[in-house]
Enzyme design. Structure first.
Site, mmCIF file in Angstrom:
data_model
loop_
_atom_site.group_PDB
_atom_site.id
_atom_site.type_symbol
_atom_site.label_atom_id
_atom_site.label_comp_id
_atom_site.label_asym_id
_atom_site.label_seq_id
_atom_site.Cartn_x
_atom_site.Cartn_y
_atom_site.Cartn_z
ATOM 1 N N GLY A 90 7.115 12.228 5.594
ATOM 2 C CA GLY A 90 6.433 11.055 6.124
ATOM 3 C C GLY A 90 7.405 9.900 6.215
ATOM 4 O O GLY A 90 8.451 9.895 5.556
ATOM 5 N N GLN A 92 10.294 1.276 6.559
ATOM 6 C CA GLN A 92 11.445 1.978 5.970
ATOM 7 C C GLN A 92 12.650 2.000 6.914
ATOM 8 O O GLN A 92 13.768 2.260 6.477
ATOM 9 C CB GLN A 92 11.058 3.405 5.573
ATOM 10 C CG GLN A 92 10.065 3.454 4.405
ATOM 11 C CD GLN A 92 9.702 4.868 4.019
ATOM 12 O OE1 GLN A 92 8.848 5.467 4.646
ATOM 13 N NE2 GLN A 92 10.364 5.403 3.013
ATOM 14 N N CYS A 108 10.386 9.513 -2.520
ATOM 15 C CA CYS A 108 10.367 8.523 -1.439
ATOM 16 C C CYS A 108 11.772 8.376 -0.882
ATOM 17 O O CYS A 108 12.734 8.252 -1.646
ATOM 18 C CB CYS A 108 9.872 7.178 -1.964
ATOM 19 S SG CYS A 108 9.757 5.906 -0.681
ATOM 20 N N LEU A 109 11.874 8.364 0.438
ATOM 21 C CA LEU A 109 13.191 8.232 1.062
ATOM 22 C C LEU A 109 13.813 6.867 0.767
ATOM 23 O O LEU A 109 15.023 6.706 0.884
ATOM 24 C CB LEU A 109 13.073 8.442 2.579
ATOM 25 C CG LEU A 109 12.649 9.869 2.992
ATOM 26 C CD1 LEU A 109 12.345 9.920 4.485
ATOM 27 C CD2 LEU A 109 13.725 10.880 2.617
ATOM 28 N N HIS A 158 0.535 7.357 0.353
ATOM 29 C CA HIS A 158 1.908 6.914 0.053
ATOM 30 C C HIS A 158 2.448 6.078 1.219
ATOM 31 O O HIS A 158 3.017 4.999 1.004
ATOM 32 C CB HIS A 158 2.777 8.157 -0.206
ATOM 33 C CG HIS A 158 4.244 7.894 -0.352
ATOM 34 N ND1 HIS A 158 4.921 8.128 -1.538
ATOM 35 C CD2 HIS A 158 5.177 7.425 0.514
ATOM 36 C CE1 HIS A 158 6.195 7.809 -1.372
ATOM 37 N NE2 HIS A 158 6.376 7.378 -0.138
ATOM 38 N N GLU A 159 2.257 6.566 2.441
ATOM 39 C CA GLU A 159 2.770 5.840 3.612
ATOM 40 C C GLU A 159 2.014 4.528 3.834
ATOM 41 O O GLU A 159 2.610 3.509 4.180
ATOM 42 C CB GLU A 159 2.665 6.698 4.880
ATOM 43 C CG GLU A 159 3.380 8.039 4.838
ATOM 44 C CD GLU A 159 4.792 7.959 4.349
ATOM 45 O OE1 GLU A 159 5.435 6.902 4.473
ATOM 46 O OE2 GLU A 159 5.267 8.976 3.814
ATOM 47 N N HIS A 166 3.297 1.724 1.832
ATOM 48 C CA HIS A 166 4.493 1.068 2.397
ATOM 49 C C HIS A 166 4.098 -0.080 3.329
ATOM 50 O O HIS A 166 4.786 -1.098 3.391
ATOM 51 C CB HIS A 166 5.333 2.066 3.193
ATOM 52 C CG HIS A 166 6.240 2.933 2.370
ATOM 53 N ND1 HIS A 166 7.238 2.428 1.570
ATOM 54 C CD2 HIS A 166 6.320 4.280 2.235
ATOM 55 C CE1 HIS A 166 7.895 3.433 0.987
ATOM 56 N NE2 HIS A 166 7.351 4.571 1.369
HETATM 57 O O1 GNR Z 1 9.465 12.979 2.011
HETATM 58 C C1 GNR Z 1 8.607 12.533 1.249
HETATM 59 N N1 GNR Z 1 8.009 13.359 0.359
HETATM 60 C C2 GNR Z 1 6.895 13.013 -0.379
HETATM 61 C C3 GNR Z 1 6.528 13.821 -1.446
HETATM 62 C C4 GNR Z 1 5.408 13.532 -2.181
HETATM 63 C C5 GNR Z 1 4.651 12.435 -1.877
HETATM 64 C C6 GNR Z 1 5.005 11.595 -0.845
HETATM 65 C C7 GNR Z 1 6.114 11.892 -0.088
HETATM 66 S S1 GNR Z 1 6.542 10.858 1.229
HETATM 67 C C8 GNR Z 1 8.263 11.092 1.281
HETATM 68 C C9 GNR Z 1 8.875 10.376 2.461
HETATM 69 C C10 GNR Z 1 8.686 8.878 2.284
HETATM 70 O O2 GNR Z 1 9.314 8.197 1.525
HETATM 71 N N2 GNR Z 1 7.735 8.317 2.975
HETATM 72 O O3 GNR Z 1 7.478 7.017 2.829
HETATM 73 NI NI NI Z 2 8.083 6.511 0.820
#
Ligand code: GNR
Ligand code: NI
Length: 172
Positions: free
Chosen positions: A46, A51, A94-95, A136-137, A140
């Site tokens: 995601g 980001q 999270c990236l 999660h997204e 952000h």
């Molecule tokens: O790549 C991602 N893996 C992930 C694993 C578990 C819960 C959420 C994520 S999102 C993350 C990519 C990211 O940072 N998206 O904002």
């Molecule tokens: Ni993230």
């Protein structure tokens, strides 16, 4: 399409509250295409626009596991209209916090209203990893990272580890 640089903590831009999109037009579709390519290259499942430094309420997700089979999902102005009372725990990454992971509790199912790639209104009921990833997204978009759901002790431990890794990467 282009691969864009991904912002990492503690960059203050990650705390931005992103603005709603007014029109889903070709410029926005270009951004979504670039976000998707950036996400695949990372690789991640995601990505939120902030980001890559763009404070718009846009996110892309692809949970497909099969190699070579892409199932991209695009969410513009997403809103959670219903959430389960049950919670589930997932070991999140999270990236923007590279190589850091922690267990986060979130509602196990959510109903989300959004505009799709073509600007059409959609509603989906998400469960499992998709429910986790959407939340999660969407965090952000409000300047929230997964570490903000942890105790300050755990959060600071992760942020310190990240700084140390960044320092080591800089000095080589
Ligand atoms: O790549 C991602 N893996 C992930 C694993 C578990 C819960 C959420 C994520 S999102 C993350 C990519 C990211 O940072 N998206 O904002
Ligand atoms: Ni993230």
């Amino acid at each position: 399409m282009a691969i864009l640089p991904i912002i990492t903590a503690p960059d203050p831009r990650l705390k931005t509250i992103s603005r709603p999109v007014e029109r889903v037009d070709d410029d926005l579709r270009r951004l979504m295409d670039d976000m998707l390519e950036t996400m695949y290259a990372a690789p991640g499942i995601g990505l939120a626009a902030i980001q890559v430094g763009v404070p718009k309420r846009v996110l892309v997700i692809d949970l497909s596991e099969e190699e070579g089979v892409r199932k991209p999902l695009y969410f513009v102005n997403p809103e959670i209209v219903d959430a389960a009372e049950e919670y589930s725990v997932y070991n999140e990454g999270c990236l923007s916090l590279p190589d850091q992971y922690a267990e986060v509790e979130r509602p196990s199912e959510v109903t989300v209203r959004f505009l799709d790639y073509h600007g059409e209104p959609q509603e989906i009921h998400a469960t499992g990893l998709l429910a986790t990833c959407i939340q999660h997204e969407m965090d952000h978009l409000d300047g929230v990272l997964f570490v903000d759901h942890l105790s300050s002790l755990k959060r600071n431990m992760i942020l310190r580890k990240l700084k140390k890794m960044q320092r080591l990467a800089e000095t080589g």
